[in-house]
Structures are given as structure tokens and as C-alpha cells.
Design a protein around this motif. Structure first.
Motif, short mmCIF file in Angstrom:
data_model
loop_
_atom_site.label_atom_id
_atom_site.label_comp_id
_atom_site.label_asym_id
_atom_site.label_seq_id
_atom_site.Cartn_x
_atom_site.Cartn_y
_atom_site.Cartn_z
N VAL A 100 -73.53 -75.18 -22.77
CA VAL A 100 -74.55 -74.39 -23.45
C VAL A 100 -73.90 -73.18 -24.12
N GLY A 101 -74.25 -72.95 -25.40
CA GLY A 101 -73.70 -71.81 -26.13
C GLY A 101 -74.45 -70.54 -25.85
N PRO A 102 -73.89 -69.40 -26.28
CA PRO A 102 -72.73 -69.33 -27.18
C PRO A 102 -71.40 -69.52 -26.45
N LEU A 103 -70.58 -70.38 -27.04
CA LEU A 103 -69.22 -70.62 -26.57
C LEU A 103 -68.30 -70.65 -27.77
N ASP A 104 -67.15 -70.00 -27.67
CA ASP A 104 -66.13 -70.06 -28.72
C ASP A 104 -64.79 -69.79 -28.06
N ARG A 105 -64.12 -70.86 -27.65
CA ARG A 105 -62.93 -70.75 -26.82
C ARG A 105 -61.78 -71.58 -27.39
N ILE A 106 -60.59 -71.03 -27.28
CA ILE A 106 -59.36 -71.75 -27.61
C ILE A 106 -58.62 -72.02 -26.30
N TYR A 107 -58.54 -73.29 -25.92
CA TYR A 107 -57.87 -73.68 -24.68
C TYR A 107 -56.43 -74.07 -24.97
N ASN A 110 -51.81 -78.55 -30.16
CA ASN A 110 -51.49 -77.53 -29.17
C ASN A 110 -52.69 -77.09 -28.35
N ASN A 111 -53.88 -77.26 -28.91
CA ASN A 111 -55.06 -76.65 -28.32
C ASN A 111 -56.27 -77.56 -28.40
N TRP A 112 -57.27 -77.21 -27.59
CA TRP A 112 -58.63 -77.70 -27.76
C TRP A 112 -59.51 -76.49 -28.03
N VAL A 113 -60.37 -76.59 -29.01
CA VAL A 113 -61.32 -75.53 -29.32
C VAL A 113 -62.71 -76.01 -28.94
N LEU A 114 -63.41 -75.24 -28.11
CA LEU A 114 -64.77 -75.57 -27.67
C LEU A 114 -65.73 -74.58 -28.30
N TRP A 115 -66.74 -75.11 -29.01
CA TRP A 115 -67.66 -74.23 -29.73
C TRP A 115 -69.08 -74.75 -29.72
N ASN A 116 -69.99 -73.88 -29.40
CA ASN A 116 -71.40 -74.08 -29.64
C ASN A 116 -71.99 -72.71 -29.91
N PRO A 117 -72.69 -72.52 -31.05
CA PRO A 117 -73.10 -71.17 -31.43
C PRO A 117 -74.18 -70.56 -30.56
N GLY A 118 -74.92 -71.39 -29.83
CA GLY A 118 -76.06 -70.88 -29.08
C GLY A 118 -77.27 -70.67 -29.97
N GLN A 119 -78.41 -70.50 -29.36
CA GLN A 119 -79.67 -70.47 -30.09
C GLN A 119 -79.77 -69.29 -31.05
N LYS A 120 -79.37 -68.11 -30.63
CA LYS A 120 -79.54 -66.91 -31.46
C LYS A 120 -78.71 -66.99 -32.73
N ALA A 140 -79.87 -69.77 -35.18
CA ALA A 140 -81.11 -69.46 -35.90
C ALA A 140 -80.84 -68.78 -37.24
N GLY A 141 -79.68 -68.14 -37.37
CA GLY A 141 -79.30 -67.48 -38.61
C GLY A 141 -78.43 -68.33 -39.51
N MET A 142 -78.21 -69.57 -39.15
CA MET A 142 -77.37 -70.48 -39.94
C MET A 142 -78.27 -71.41 -40.73
N ALA A 143 -78.29 -71.23 -42.05
CA ALA A 143 -79.22 -71.97 -42.89
C ALA A 143 -78.98 -73.47 -42.87
N ASP A 144 -77.74 -73.89 -42.59
CA ASP A 144 -77.44 -75.32 -42.63
C ASP A 144 -77.46 -75.98 -41.26
N VAL A 145 -78.07 -75.31 -40.26
CA VAL A 145 -78.32 -75.93 -38.96
C VAL A 145 -79.84 -76.05 -38.82
N HIS A 146 -80.33 -77.29 -38.73
CA HIS A 146 -81.78 -77.46 -38.62
C HIS A 146 -82.29 -76.89 -37.30
N ALA A 147 -83.57 -76.60 -37.25
CA ALA A 147 -84.16 -75.95 -36.07
C ALA A 147 -83.87 -76.76 -34.81
N GLY A 148 -83.27 -76.10 -33.82
CA GLY A 148 -82.92 -76.76 -32.57
C GLY A 148 -81.66 -77.57 -32.63
N GLY A 149 -80.98 -77.56 -33.76
CA GLY A 149 -79.78 -78.39 -33.92
C GLY A 149 -78.68 -78.07 -32.93
N GLU A 150 -78.56 -76.79 -32.56
CA GLU A 150 -77.50 -76.40 -31.63
C GLU A 150 -77.69 -77.01 -30.25
#
Length: 291
Positions: free
Chosen positions: A202-209, A234-244, A247-257
Motif C-alpha cells: 500500500v502506498g505511498p511507497l518510493d524505494r530503491i532496493y 543493480n536495483n529494484w524500485v518499488l513504487w505506489n503513489p498512494g491515494q493522496k 488524486a492529483g495525477m490526471a492520467d491515473v483514473h479514480a482509484g487506479g492506485e
């Protein structure tokens, strides 16, 4: 629609995407898949008797100059913000240029594609003459390789990632056990060298492993496991922007995250390529049932 190739095992056709872009549509006995020539971007891959593996936003903007939200955007020749040029744009230009289909093959096992971008002076921060070849094998498993060939007289350095959006039942139903207790840098807190065990994605997550071994996304809701085998990363990047944030990303449909998790095979530390040489990195993805 333009037919690219067809035989008893499947066919490849080129269709429009949005008002001005083009995509390759593969219908094969082992899978269905779509790849945008703009950005060289995989949009969809659904193996036989499986649900769609990649997430694609219903609000994606299919127009020149815009990044497509979902599938596997190619982050190259830099990942994230440019290290030396503020305002150069995130993630480079590979996802915003048109790639050429240089070869295709339909076999009994799947569809093989070779997409190419080449040029020089593409960006003020990238004057180098370069050829990039993306090889895709789409069947019951998915193979992706990116080869960067330095055609300039100087040594070049790049970073990059295969920014994969994986479709999941809900990030709350997802675990990624191979990341447990692996050192990571958190881009949200700006803390480095952290370790923990994620209960979910569950986001928000933005990590470089800092880990280069295979991964698996365990989705209890869909009752499946997505397996990722990296090559020369070299790495794995884990990302989920979270709901907040979403909501400000025009190209993510409602609830897409709530429908995806990004787990990216990445080289966030610079790789050098001498003049006349090449470097290849990639990933292999497969899906099994959760038992």
C-alpha cells in the motif's frame, strides 16, 4: 489496420493508438499483447488462461510528448531527475520518442519483436550518437532486453529502469517477500540504508532496493504469483503513489492506485559504455497460481 505477419500460431497487426500514435497488437495461441511504437512501450500482456499482467490507466494520454501511464515505460538514459541538470525532465526521453519495428517473428511458442531507436543530439543532456535495441518475446512467459550501443567517440554513462506496472487485486493483498530486510533508500523520507519487512504494498511507497536477485509478487486477491528474473540490473524500485498523490495525477483514473504495484528492474547507479561497445539489461516475467 496493417497486417505485419500471420501464420497458424498467431498474427501481428499495427493499429492506431489514440488520435496519432500506433501500436502493435499480437494475437497468439499462447497470449495476447500490445506494444506502443511511441515510447517502445509494452501496454499489455495476457498469457493463455491468465488475467492481464500489466496495469494500464483508463486515463492515459495517448499523444505525442506525453508519457503513457501504465504497462512498461522505458526510463532511459536517466532514471528519475537528471543528476546534473534541473528541469531536464524525469526518466529521460526513451518513453517519449517513436521506435521502429526492425524485426518480427511468430513461432509456435510466441511472438518475437525487435524495436529500435537510434539518433544523436536527442536532448541537450544527451548529445551522444546511440542505438538502443529492445527485444521482446511474448508467449506464456515474457522476456524483455534493452541493449544500449554507444556509437559516439566518447564513453557514455546512463541510468535506467523498466518501469513495470503490475496489475494486482489491491496493494493491501500483495506481499513481496524477497524484499524483506533488504537495504533500501526511501525517496519519500530521504533516508538511506533502511531495512524492514513490508506487510503489503500500500502506498505511498518510493524505494530503491539494493538487490539484484529474482523477485515475486504474491497476490492473495488474484491467487497468483508474478515471478521476475532480472538480468544485469543493480536495483529494484518499488513504487505506489498512494491515494493522496494519485488524486492529483490526471492520467491515473479514480482509484487506479489501488489496482497496481510498480516493481522495476533498474540500474539507478550509472553504467559506463565505451565507444563502440554495448550493454544489455532486462527481465523475464512469468505467472503461476498461488497454491
Amino acid at each position: 489496420m496493417t497486417l505485419i505477419g500471420e501464420n497458424n500460431f498467431g498474427r501481428i497487426k499495427q493499429e492506431g493508438l489514440g488520435e496519432s500514435l500506433a501500436q502493435l497488437v499480437m494475437e497468439h495461441q499462447s497470449c495476447h499483447a500490445r506494444v506502443s511504437l511511441y515510447g517502445g512501450q509494452v501496454l499489455a500482456w495476457q498469457p493463455r488462461e491468465q488475467e492481464e499482467v500489466f496495469w494500464l490507466s483508463n486515463s492515459s494520454d495517448y499523444s505525442q510528448g506525453k508519457a503513457i501511464r501504465g504497462g512498461i515505460p522505458l526510463c532511459w538514459p536517466w532514471f528519475g531527475a537528471h543528476p546534473n541538470a534541473e528541469g531536464a525532465g524525469n526518466h529521460g526521453f526513451a518513453r517519449n520518442v517513436v521506435w521502429q519495428l526492425s524485426n518480427s517473428l511468430i513461432t509456435e511458442a510466441g511472438v518475437e519483436l525487435e524495436l529500435v531507436w537510434q539518433g544523436e543530439n536527442q536532448h541537450p543532456q544527451w548529445p551522444f550518437k546511440t542505438k538502443v535495441v529492445q527485444k521482446l518475446v511474448l508467449g506464456e512467459t515474457f522476456t524483455q532486453q534493452l541493449t544500449i550501443e554507444n556509437q559516439s567517440p566518447d564513453t557514455i554513462e546512463f541510468t535506467g529502469a523498466l518501469h513495470s506496472y503490475f496489475a494486482v487485486s489491491n496493494p493491501a493483498q500483495v506481499t513481496i517477500p524477497n524484499l524483506d530486510n533488504v537495504p533500501f533508500d526511501c525517496k519519500l523520507s530521504e533516508q538511506k540504508g533502511q531495512q524492514d519487512s513490508l506487510e503489503n504494498a500500500v502506498g505511498p511507497l518510493d524505494r530503491i532496493y539494493y538487490f539484484d536477485q529474482q523477485m515475486k509478487i504474491v497476490d492473495a486477491g488474484k491467487q497468483r504469483v508474478i515471478h521476475l528474473m532480472p538480468s544485469q540490473v543493480n536495483n529494484w524500485v518499488l513504487w505506489n503513489p498512494g491515494q493522496k498523490t494519485a488524486a492529483g495525477m490526471a492520467d491515473v483514473h479514480a482509484g487506479g492506485e489501488q489496482e497496481y504495484v510498480c516493481l522495476e528492474a533498474a540500474n539507478t547507479q550509472p553504467l559506463s559504455v565505451a565507444s563502440g561497445k554495448s550493454v544489455t539489461f532486462g527481465q523475464v516475467i512469468s505467472v503461476t497460481s498461488l497454491s
